[in-house]
Write a protein that holds these residues in place. Structure first.
Motif, PDB file in Angstrom:
ATOM      1  N   LEU A   1     -43.594  19.235   0.347  1.00 27.23           N
ATOM      2  CA  LEU A   1     -43.072  18.065  -0.362  1.00 27.23           C
ATOM      3  C   LEU A   1     -41.567  18.179  -0.606  1.00 27.23           C
ATOM      4  CD1 LEU A   1     -45.918  17.764  -3.021  1.00 27.23           C
ATOM      5  CD2 LEU A   1     -45.721  16.526  -0.858  1.00 27.23           C
ATOM      6  N   PHE A   2     -41.003  19.352  -0.275  1.00 27.40           N
ATOM      7  CA  PHE A   2     -39.596  19.644  -0.526  1.00 27.40           C
ATOM      8  C   PHE A   2     -38.909  20.052   0.780  1.00 27.40           C
ATOM      9  CE2 PHE A   2     -41.952  20.112  -4.404  1.00 27.40           C
ATOM     10  CZ  PHE A   2     -41.154  19.483  -5.341  1.00 27.40           C
ATOM     11  N   ASP A   3     -39.160  19.284   1.830  1.00 28.15           N
ATOM     12  CA  ASP A   3     -38.582  19.536   3.162  1.00 28.15           C
ATOM     13  C   ASP A   3     -38.948  20.902   3.724  1.00 28.15           C
ATOM     14  OD1 ASP A   3     -37.436  17.065   3.545  1.00 28.15           O
ATOM     15  OD2 ASP A   3     -35.412  17.686   2.988  1.00 28.15           O
ATOM     16  N   GLY A   4     -40.062  21.491   3.278  1.00 34.20           N
ATOM     17  CA  GLY A   4     -40.512  22.771   3.809  1.00 34.20           C
ATOM     18  C   GLY A   4     -39.722  23.963   3.304  1.00 34.20           C
ATOM     19  N   VAL A   5     -38.830  23.745   2.352  1.00 29.55           N
ATOM     20  CA  VAL A   5     -38.001  24.836   1.820  1.00 29.55           C
ATOM     21  C   VAL A   5     -38.716  25.456   0.624  1.00 29.55           C
ATOM     22  CG1 VAL A   5     -35.754  25.452   0.851  1.00 29.55           C
ATOM     23  CG2 VAL A   5     -35.916  23.670   2.601  1.00 29.55           C
ATOM     24  N   LYS A   6     -38.948  26.769   0.696  1.00 28.72           N
ATOM     25  CA  LYS A   6     -39.701  27.452  -0.367  1.00 28.72           C
ATOM     26  C   LYS A   6     -38.836  27.850  -1.561  1.00 28.72           C
ATOM     27  CE  LYS A   6     -43.541  29.187   2.311  1.00 28.72           C
ATOM     28  NZ  LYS A   6     -44.593  30.177   2.290  1.00 28.72           N
ATOM     29  N   LYS A   7     -37.626  28.360  -1.308  1.00 28.97           N
ATOM     30  CA  LYS A   7     -36.785  28.873  -2.397  1.00 28.97           C
ATOM     31  C   LYS A   7     -35.529  28.020  -2.540  1.00 28.97           C
ATOM     32  CE  LYS A   7     -38.248  33.663  -2.231  1.00 28.97           C
ATOM     33  NZ  LYS A   7     -37.823  35.064  -2.297  1.00 28.97           N
ATOM     34  N   HIS A   8     -35.243  27.674  -3.791  1.00 31.78           N
ATOM     35  CA  HIS A   8     -34.075  26.849  -4.106  1.00 31.78           C
ATOM     36  C   HIS A   8     -33.327  27.496  -5.275  1.00 31.78           C
ATOM     37  CE1 HIS A   8     -35.771  23.251  -1.972  1.00 31.78           C
ATOM     38  NE2 HIS A   8     -36.886  23.884  -2.254  1.00 31.78           N
ATOM     39  N   GLN A   9     -32.009  27.645  -5.134  1.00 31.54           N
ATOM     40  CA  GLN A   9     -31.161  28.022  -6.259  1.00 31.54           C
ATOM     41  C   GLN A   9     -30.640  26.718  -6.837  1.00 31.54           C
ATOM     42  OE1 GLN A   9     -31.733  31.762  -6.847  1.00 31.54           O
ATOM     43  NE2 GLN A   9     -30.075  30.854  -7.990  1.00 31.54           N
ATOM     44  N   VAL A  10     -30.920  26.465  -8.095  1.00 30.58           N
ATOM     45  CA  VAL A  10     -30.473  25.215  -8.705  1.00 30.58           C
ATOM     46  C   VAL A  10     -29.687  25.509  -9.976  1.00 30.58           C
ATOM     47  CG1 VAL A  10     -32.421  23.908  -7.756  1.00 30.58           C
ATOM     48  CG2 VAL A  10     -32.592  24.834 -10.047  1.00 30.58           C
ATOM     49  N   THR A  11     -28.740  24.650 -10.259  1.00 31.09           N
ATOM     50  CA  THR A  11     -28.009  24.701 -11.519  1.00 31.09           C
ATOM     51  C   THR A  11     -28.225  23.373 -12.219  1.00 31.09           C
ATOM     52  OG1 THR A  11     -26.361  26.206 -10.613  1.00 31.09           O
ATOM     53  CG2 THR A  11     -25.772  25.020 -12.627  1.00 31.09           C
ATOM     54  N   LEU A  12     -28.873  23.445 -13.367  1.00 33.35           N
ATOM     55  CA  LEU A  12     -29.138  22.244 -14.162  1.00 33.35           C
ATOM     56  C   LEU A  12     -27.894  21.940 -14.990  1.00 33.35           C
ATOM     57  CD1 LEU A  12     -32.724  23.228 -15.343  1.00 33.35           C
ATOM     58  CD2 LEU A  12     -32.104  21.768 -13.405  1.00 33.35           C
ATOM     59  N   PRO A  13     -27.463  20.687 -15.033  1.00 32.33           N
ATOM     60  CA  PRO A  13     -26.214  20.339 -15.723  1.00 32.33           C
ATOM     61  C   PRO A  13     -26.340  20.416 -17.251  1.00 32.33           C
ATOM     62  CG  PRO A  13     -27.326  18.365 -14.937  1.00 32.33           C
ATOM     63  CD  PRO A  13     -28.124  19.532 -14.417  1.00 32.33           C
ATOM     64  N   CYS A  14     -25.192  20.366 -17.913  1.00 37.91           N
ATOM     65  CA  CYS A  14     -25.168  20.289 -19.379  1.00 37.91           C
ATOM     66  C   CYS A  14     -25.933  19.048 -19.824  1.00 37.91           C
ATOM     67  CB  CYS A  14     -23.739  20.162 -19.883  1.00 37.91           C
ATOM     68  SG  CYS A  14     -22.736  21.614 -19.640  1.00 37.91           S
ATOM     69  N   GLN A  15     -26.609  19.174 -20.951  1.00 36.48           N
ATOM     70  CA  GLN A  15     -27.260  18.013 -21.566  1.00 36.48           C
ATOM     71  C   GLN A  15     -27.343  18.279 -23.059  1.00 36.48           C
ATOM     72  OE1 GLN A  15     -31.186  17.505 -19.872  1.00 36.48           O
ATOM     73  NE2 GLN A  15     -32.101  18.920 -21.317  1.00 36.48           N
ATOM     74  N   PRO A  16     -27.570  17.228 -23.858  1.00 37.97           N
ATOM     75  CA  PRO A  16     -27.559  17.397 -25.314  1.00 37.97           C
ATOM     76  C   PRO A  16     -28.619  18.378 -25.822  1.00 37.97           C
ATOM     77  CG  PRO A  16     -27.446  15.072 -24.734  1.00 37.97           C
ATOM     78  CD  PRO A  16     -27.696  15.823 -23.461  1.00 37.97           C
TER      79      PRO A  16
ATOM     80  N   TRP B   1     -36.221  16.446 -13.563  1.00 35.29           N
ATOM     81  CA  TRP B   1     -35.062  16.707 -12.707  1.00 35.29           C
ATOM     82  C   TRP B   1     -35.517  16.987 -11.273  1.00 35.29           C
ATOM     83  CZ3 TRP B   1     -33.015  20.405  -9.565  1.00 35.29           C
ATOM     84  CH2 TRP B   1     -31.656  20.283  -9.246  1.00 35.29           C
ATOM     85  N   ILE B   2     -36.571  17.784 -11.112  1.00 33.10           N
ATOM     86  CA  ILE B   2     -37.096  18.074  -9.777  1.00 33.10           C
ATOM     87  C   ILE B   2     -37.549  16.792  -9.094  1.00 33.10           C
ATOM     88  CG2 ILE B   2     -39.078  19.103  -8.564  1.00 33.10           C
ATOM     89  CD1 ILE B   2     -38.789  21.534 -10.432  1.00 33.10           C
ATOM     90  N   LYS B   3     -38.255  15.939  -9.826  1.00 29.63           N
ATOM     91  CA  LYS B   3     -38.737  14.676  -9.244  1.00 29.63           C
ATOM     92  C   LYS B   3     -37.570  13.815  -8.779  1.00 29.63           C
ATOM     93  CE  LYS B   3     -41.773  10.755 -10.138  1.00 29.63           C
ATOM     94  NZ  LYS B   3     -42.643  10.095 -11.110  1.00 29.63           N
ATOM     95  N   GLN B   4     -36.497  13.753  -9.564  1.00 28.49           N
ATOM     96  CA  GLN B   4     -35.357  12.899  -9.233  1.00 28.49           C
ATOM     97  C   GLN B   4     -34.446  13.493  -8.171  1.00 28.49           C
ATOM     98  OE1 GLN B   4     -33.470  12.370 -13.030  1.00 28.49           O
ATOM     99  NE2 GLN B   4     -34.966  10.876 -13.731  1.00 28.49           N
ATOM    100  N   ASN B   5     -34.352  14.823  -8.108  1.00 29.20           N
ATOM    101  CA  ASN B   5     -33.323  15.452  -7.284  1.00 29.20           C
ATOM    102  C   ASN B   5     -33.833  16.273  -6.102  1.00 29.20           C
ATOM    103  OD1 ASN B   5     -30.698  14.915  -8.864  1.00 29.20           O
ATOM    104  ND2 ASN B   5     -32.150  15.582 -10.411  1.00 29.20           N
ATOM    105  N   MET B   6     -35.085  16.683  -6.129  1.00 33.70           N
ATOM    106  CA  MET B   6     -35.564  17.588  -5.084  1.00 33.70           C
ATOM    107  C   MET B   6     -36.768  17.069  -4.306  1.00 33.70           C
ATOM    108  SD  MET B   6     -35.295  21.220  -7.108  1.00 33.70           S
ATOM    109  CE  MET B   6     -35.746  22.198  -5.680  1.00 33.70           C
ATOM    110  N   LEU B   7     -37.666  16.390  -4.970  1.00 31.83           N
ATOM    111  CA  LEU B   7     -38.922  15.948  -4.357  1.00 31.83           C
ATOM    112  C   LEU B   7     -38.620  14.917  -3.280  1.00 31.83           C
ATOM    113  CD1 LEU B   7     -41.988  16.317  -4.567  1.00 31.83           C
ATOM    114  CD2 LEU B   7     -42.011  14.538  -6.295  1.00 31.83           C
ATOM    115  N   LYS B   8     -39.075  15.189  -2.057  1.00 27.01           N
ATOM    116  CA  LYS B   8     -38.738  14.336  -0.922  1.00 27.01           C
ATOM    117  C   LYS B   8     -39.818  13.314  -0.604  1.00 27.01           C
ATOM    118  CE  LYS B   8     -34.892  16.464  -0.200  1.00 27.01           C
ATOM    119  NZ  LYS B   8     -33.679  15.888  -0.704  1.00 27.01           N
ATOM    120  N   GLU B   9     -41.058  13.611  -0.929  1.00 31.48           N
ATOM    121  CA  GLU B   9     -42.131  12.675  -0.580  1.00 31.48           C
ATOM    122  C   GLU B   9     -43.351  12.891  -1.455  1.00 31.48           C
ATOM    123  OE1 GLU B   9     -44.422  14.101   3.108  1.00 31.48           O
ATOM    124  OE2 GLU B   9     -42.369  14.766   3.472  1.00 31.48           O
TER     125      GLU B   9
END
Length: 101
Positions: A18-33, A44-52
């Motif tokens: 569901l993530f273009d076949g990529v198993k490992k991801h290094q992510v940096t989550l932005p500042c938030q309140p 965040w994963i649904k909006q930014n990483m999930l492809k299908e």
């Protein structure tokens, strides 16, 4: 204001498809309140990483039944599930236990 959080996010057991076949991801989550927790990470994963097919990964605001979640190699049920506050350098793993026959 919560500082950015760097994580390793992994998908396995077929969930990586569901993530273009990529198993490992290094992510940096932005500042938030508010501090980052698993609930916000899933959004965040649904909006930014999930492809299908988000229905195969999420149900409501959580992962769907049959997806095992590990936080730093421990079952998320022991860590507070959606309310676990993410720490810099955490490792979050999603493993699908749903397999076709």
């Amino acid at each position: 204001m919560a500082a950015p959080v760097s994580l390793q996010v992994e998908f396995g057991g077929g969930a990586e498809l569901l993530f273009d076949g990529v198993k490992k991801h290094q992510v940096t989550l932005p500042c938030q309140p508010e501090p980052w927790d698993i609930r916000n990470l899933l959004k965040w994963i649904k909006q930014n990483m999930l492809k299908e097919r988000p229905e195969l990964f999420m149900q409501g605001e959580s992962v769907r039944p049959g997806i095992l979640v590990l936080i730093n190699d421990a079952d998320w049920e022991l860590m507070g599930e959606l309310d676990y506050k993410l720490q810099d350098q955490d490792n979050v793993v999603f493993i699908s236990t749903l397999h076709g026959g």
